[in-house]
Design a protein around this motif. Structure first.
Motif, PDB file in Angstrom:
ATOM      1  N   ARG A   8       0.883  -0.820   0.006  1.00  0.00           N
ATOM      2  CA  ARG A   8      -0.208   0.165  -0.230  1.00  0.00           C
ATOM      3  C   ARG A   8       0.479   0.955  -0.271  1.00  0.00           C
ATOM      4  O   ARG A   8       1.737   1.036   0.293  1.00  0.00           O
ATOM      5  CB  ARG A   8      -0.590  -0.084   1.062  1.00  0.00           C
ATOM      6  CG  ARG A   8      -1.265  -0.763   0.930  1.00  0.00           C
ATOM      7  CD  ARG A   8      -2.817  -1.010   2.578  1.00  0.00           C
ATOM      8  NE  ARG A   8      -1.546  -1.693   3.571  1.00  0.00           N
ATOM      9  CZ  ARG A   8      -2.227  -1.668   5.357  1.00  0.00           C
ATOM     10  NH1 ARG A   8      -3.195  -1.027   5.484  1.00  0.00           N
ATOM     11  NH2 ARG A   8      -1.410  -1.795   6.593  1.00  0.00           N
ATOM     12  N   GLN A   9       0.327   2.599  -0.254  1.00  0.00           N
ATOM     13  CA  GLN A   9       1.034   3.751  -0.532  1.00  0.00           C
ATOM     14  C   GLN A   9       1.086   3.941   1.302  1.00  0.00           C
ATOM     15  O   GLN A   9       0.430   3.993   1.972  1.00  0.00           O
ATOM     16  CB  GLN A   9      -0.107   4.700  -0.371  1.00  0.00           C
ATOM     17  CG  GLN A   9      -0.352   4.465  -2.538  1.00  0.00           C
ATOM     18  CD  GLN A   9      -0.749   5.441  -3.057  1.00  0.00           C
ATOM     19  OE1 GLN A   9      -1.169   6.734  -2.583  1.00  0.00           O
ATOM     20  NE2 GLN A   9      -1.277   5.231  -4.312  1.00  0.00           N
ATOM     21  N   GLN A  10       2.203   4.087   1.338  1.00  0.00           N
ATOM     22  CA  GLN A  10       2.848   4.566   2.922  1.00  0.00           C
ATOM     23  C   GLN A  10       2.126   5.596   3.792  1.00  0.00           C
ATOM     24  O   GLN A  10       1.302   5.676   4.991  1.00  0.00           O
ATOM     25  CB  GLN A  10       4.571   4.361   2.910  1.00  0.00           C
ATOM     26  CG  GLN A  10       5.439   3.643   2.638  1.00  0.00           C
ATOM     27  CD  GLN A  10       4.307   2.421   3.464  1.00  0.00           C
ATOM     28  OE1 GLN A  10       4.946   1.940   4.428  1.00  0.00           O
ATOM     29  NE2 GLN A  10       4.200   1.011   2.647  1.00  0.00           N
ATOM     30  N   GLY A  11       2.273   6.431   3.154  1.00  0.00           N
ATOM     31  CA  GLY A  11       1.224   7.584   3.757  1.00  0.00           C
ATOM     32  C   GLY A  11       0.021   7.588   3.444  1.00  0.00           C
ATOM     33  O   GLY A  11      -0.227   8.909   4.608  1.00  0.00           O
ATOM     34  N   LYS A  12      -0.637   6.473   2.952  1.00  0.00           N
ATOM     35  CA  LYS A  12      -2.061   6.518   3.852  1.00  0.00           C
ATOM     36  C   LYS A  12      -2.720   4.732   4.464  1.00  0.00           C
ATOM     37  O   LYS A  12      -4.029   4.790   3.960  1.00  0.00           O
ATOM     38  CB  LYS A  12      -2.826   6.629   2.063  1.00  0.00           C
ATOM     39  CG  LYS A  12      -2.812   7.472   0.946  1.00  0.00           C
ATOM     40  CD  LYS A  12      -3.604   7.246  -0.219  1.00  0.00           C
ATOM     41  CE  LYS A  12      -3.119   8.373  -1.166  1.00  0.00           C
ATOM     42  NZ  LYS A  12      -4.064   7.579  -2.675  1.00  0.00           N
TER      43      LYS A  12
END
Length: 230
Positions: A8-12
């Motif tokens: 997954r996108q780390q910031g989300k």
């Protein structure tokens, strides 16, 4: 489970992998067999979960559980799971001061209702390694067909610590490569022999059929019995 990459996108990311893995594992152990049941159990046992993982971001939804497991690398997850189970066994052995895995049983199974006649989908075959003493599945591999168990067994054994263990299996696993894998990794083996190995079966019959038991002498026992070989 650090070996499993989070796709997954780390910031989300709001729900870390360790929380998701623990929820799915705990729910599976008590019989939950779908994502919705796993979410319900996690919400019901939120206080207990808080003693293991951080639940300040809430409980992941069934959709989140399903999405994450559809994205992670299954090979990484299997390797991490096997490693985790073996760590449990090692901790148990250290606490007890004894080897807890004298026997590892190999068994092939076909999952019920995993086929689809309408689309021609074949049933799913799995090869399991089972600890007879601790009642724990140490690892498993999916095979395309039941006949592929022969190739899957050595690969699965290589993932496990089988040194000084006894590997047992039915006649399908009575194969040279499986025996070689056991020997190379320091394990003993006990394999059934049937008509799928006609030459070996004939040699066993020839060697043992007329043997008679001798008197019991320590440390050697020269006693043979032939049963159910025909």
């Amino acid at each position: 489970m650090d070996q499993v990459e989070d796709p997954r996108q780390q910031g989300k990311i709001r729900q870390p992998l360790d929380k998701i893995f623990i929820i799915v594992l705990a729910a599976t152990l008590v019989g939950a067999d779908d994502w919705g049941a796993m979410e319900i159990l996690a919400r019901f046992r939120k206080q207990w979960l808080s003693t293991i993982v951080d639940v300040s971001s809430g409980i992941p939804s069934a959709d989140t559980l399903a999405r994450v497991f559809s994205l992670i690398n299954p090979e990484q997850f299997r390797a991490a799971f096997i490693d985790w189970v073996q760590q449990i066994i090692e901790f148990a052995e250290e606490d007890s001061g004894a080897v807890l895995l004298p026997v590892i049983a190999i068994n092939g199974i076909t999952l019920r209702r995993s086929h689809d006649r309408n689309t021609g989908k074949l049933p799913i075959h799995m090869v399991n390694t089972w600890c007879s003493q601790t009642k724990i599945i140490l690892g498993q591999l999916k095979t395309d067909e039941k006949s592929n168990e022969i190739a899957a067994v050595p690969e699965l054994l290589k993932l496990l610590d089988i040194k000084a263990r006894l590997i047992t299996a039915d006649a399908m696993s009575c194969q040279k490569q499986i025996v070689k894998t056991c020997i190379d990794h320091g394990a003993d083996y006990l394999l059934a022999v049937k008509n799928n190995q006609p030459k070996l079966l004939a040699e066993i019959k020839s060697h043992l059929w007329h043997r008679k038991p001798k008197s019991y002498k320590r440390p050697n026992i020269d006693f043979f019995r032939l049963m159910n070989l025909v």
